[in-house]
Design a protein around this motif. Structure first.
Motif, PDB file in Angstrom:
ATOM      1  N   THR A   1       0.842  -1.197   0.000  1.00 46.56           N
ATOM      2  CA  THR A   1       0.000   0.000   0.000  1.00 46.56           C
ATOM      3  C   THR A   1       0.877   1.247   0.000  1.00 46.56           C
TER       4      THR A   1
ATOM      5  N   ARG B   1       1.882  -0.718  -5.420  1.00 45.02           N
ATOM      6  CA  ARG B   1       1.175  -0.052  -4.320  1.00 45.02           C
ATOM      7  C   ARG B   1      -0.280   0.223  -4.679  1.00 45.02           C
TER       8      ARG B   1
ATOM      9  N   VAL C   1      -4.634   2.179   1.075  1.00 42.99           N
ATOM     10  CA  VAL C   1      -4.670   1.418   2.321  1.00 42.99           C
ATOM     11  C   VAL C   1      -5.979   0.623   2.411  1.00 42.99           C
TER      12      VAL C   1
ATOM     13  N   GLU D   1       0.093  -5.136   4.288  1.00 38.96           N
ATOM     14  CA  GLU D   1       0.394  -3.786   4.720  1.00 38.96           C
ATOM     15  C   GLU D   1       1.123  -3.809   6.057  1.00 38.96           C
TER      16      GLU D   1
END
Length: 453
Positions: free
Chosen positions: A286, A306, A309, A328
């Motif tokens: 993330t 990435r 989140v 993460e």
């Protein structure tokens, strides 16, 4: 936290009980709306409900079950089990819907609802949006017959334990291992110690006496210092800390060093690469993933991709790209390939400890060679969440910090999707500079947000 304008957040629905959206009457309506949507989508009229150990859990389960059953959906109560167990058992029992009642790592007064589809993955965005639309409308009276309660032949807890252990069948026994297990007084307080006992380890258990109010309180993956002290005191081979619903994992090695989600990704990625099983040589992380992991993977011939989140974003990208590993820093690790569809702290621990046992190497050796950049994350209270661009004092501080860091660091400002917080993350080569930058930004953010409190 969900606000009146938005029901579903980063990870389902979350709030303070009994405020909206976690009042009993609203959760009944939510159950009715979810039942209508799942039946119209062609899902089986069976819903599984599991929960963590919060005092409000039984009330919310009763309200949700009432709404589902009033709309003709049968309900199977799983009792207290980790959130990933709900995902796994939804598929096992052929249910159309699984719901985990938990606020994960949040404090006890909070709670939440996480929805899983019949595939065991988080409910698709389109269905969440349809449930949100439906629950705000005037729902018509339910039809007949109403749903029933379903009692399985085998206890759900045992089904989950057997499923997890079946995925450990090829690993070396943990006999002669001393493990400290911090259950966070949460959903895994029974199953976590039992898994490792069955694998042959000597288990020292911490924080496994839930009283409805002590979940995550000074313990678990959010507060691992006590675990570290216990590992060193007991001369254990490793320690593991879970969060309140068991989907996050933090490890402590035999020397007392913390291994977060980035460390776990590095350990698993290196092993998968060596065995030619890291699909497309890619790990999904993330925007919070440490730059040091990205550079380490590149040195090994792999790459980091990435996403925003949240484990739902990670899982979605892994499915799209046919990747097998993602996670993460908080300790959510997703490892596909054996029927696991969500982050599962116990499953991740079994994989990492199994690797250590198979290679006869301590955890400290497995994590060697990963140089993470200094990173500081500061949580600033944010009961309201105005656009960050509308906070001139914060924008001025951000511009200053970015100039001082130059090419040697990065900054990320983001509102939490699960708590009323602004997360200030600063990362760079120089630890002192990173700490100063984080303090400057956090102070500026605090002053700017105070106007909206």
């Amino acid at each position: 936290m969900a606000e009146r304008g938005r029901l579903f957040g980063t990870d389902g629905i979350r709030g303070r009980v009994p405020d909206w959206p976690l009042s009993a009457d609203f959760v009944v309506r939510l159950g009715q709306a979810a039942a209508e949507v799942m039946k119209e989508a062609g899902y089986a009229p069976l819903a599984l409900i599991g929960r963590d150990t919060r005092r409000s859990g039984p009330m919310l389960e009763a309200a949700l079950a009432a709404g589902l059953m009033e709309r003709g959906v049968d309900v199977l109560s799983l009792g207290v089990l980790p959130t990933p167990a709900v995902a796994l058992l939804t598929r096992h029992f052929g249910a159309g819907l699984g719901v985990a009642i938990s606020a994960s790592h949040n404090p006890a007064p909070d709670n939440g609802l996480k929805f899983f589809s019949n595939s065991g993955f988080k409910l698709p965005d389109a269905l969440e949006e349809e449930i949100e639309l439906r629950v705000r409308q005037n729902l018509a009276p339910g039809g007949r017959p109403v749903g029933r309660t379903v009692v399985p032949e085998v206890a759900p807890e045992e089904v989950y334990l057997e499923a997890i252990l079946a995925r450990a069948s090829r690993m070396r026994s943990l006999e002669n291992w001393r493990l400290v297990v911090d259950c966070a007084h949460g959903a895994a307080y029974r199953v976590a110690p039992e898994v490792f006992r069955r694998l042959g380890a000597q288990v020292i258990v911490l924080n496994a006496a839930p009283d409805g109010e002590n979940i995550n309180a000074g313990c678990g993956s959010e507060h691992p210092q006590g675990l570290r002290e216990a590992v060193l005191r007991e001369r254990a081979d490793a320690g593991l800390a879970l969060d309140g619903d068991g989907d996050r994992l933090l490890l402590v090695d035999e020397r007392g060093a913390f291994l977060d989600g980035d460390d776990l990704l590095a350990i698993l990625a290196r092993d998968l690469l060596a065995r030619g099983q890291l699909r497309h040589n890619t790990v999904v992380g993330t925007v919070m993933t440490n730059l040091g992991l990205e550079k380490t993977l590149a040195a090994w011939g792999a790459r980091l991709e990435r996403v925003p989140v949240g484990d739902r974003h990670i899982a979605r990208r892994m499915l799209e790209g046919d990747f097998v590993l993602g996670g993460e820093p908080s300790g959510h690790v997703l490892l596909f390939g054996e029927g696991i569809t969500s982050g599962d702290g116990l499953y991740t621990a079994i994989k990492v400890l199994g690797l250590a046992a198979r290679t006869r190497r301590p955890l400290s050796a497995l994590s060697a060679g990963v140089r993470k950049y200094p990173q500081v994350v500061v949580n600033v209270p944010a009961p309201r969440q105005p656009p960050l661009e509308a906070l001139p004092e914060l924008q001025e501080a951000l511009a200053q910090v970015q100039v001082s860091l130059g090419e040697k660091g990065r900054v990320l400002l983001r509102y939490s999707g699960t708590q009323p917080l602004l997360r200030v993350m600063v990362e760079g080569e120089d630890e002192a500079m990173v700490a100063r930058a984080a303090d400057i930004l956090a102070e500026a953010a605090g002053r700017a947000l105070a106007i909206f409190s």
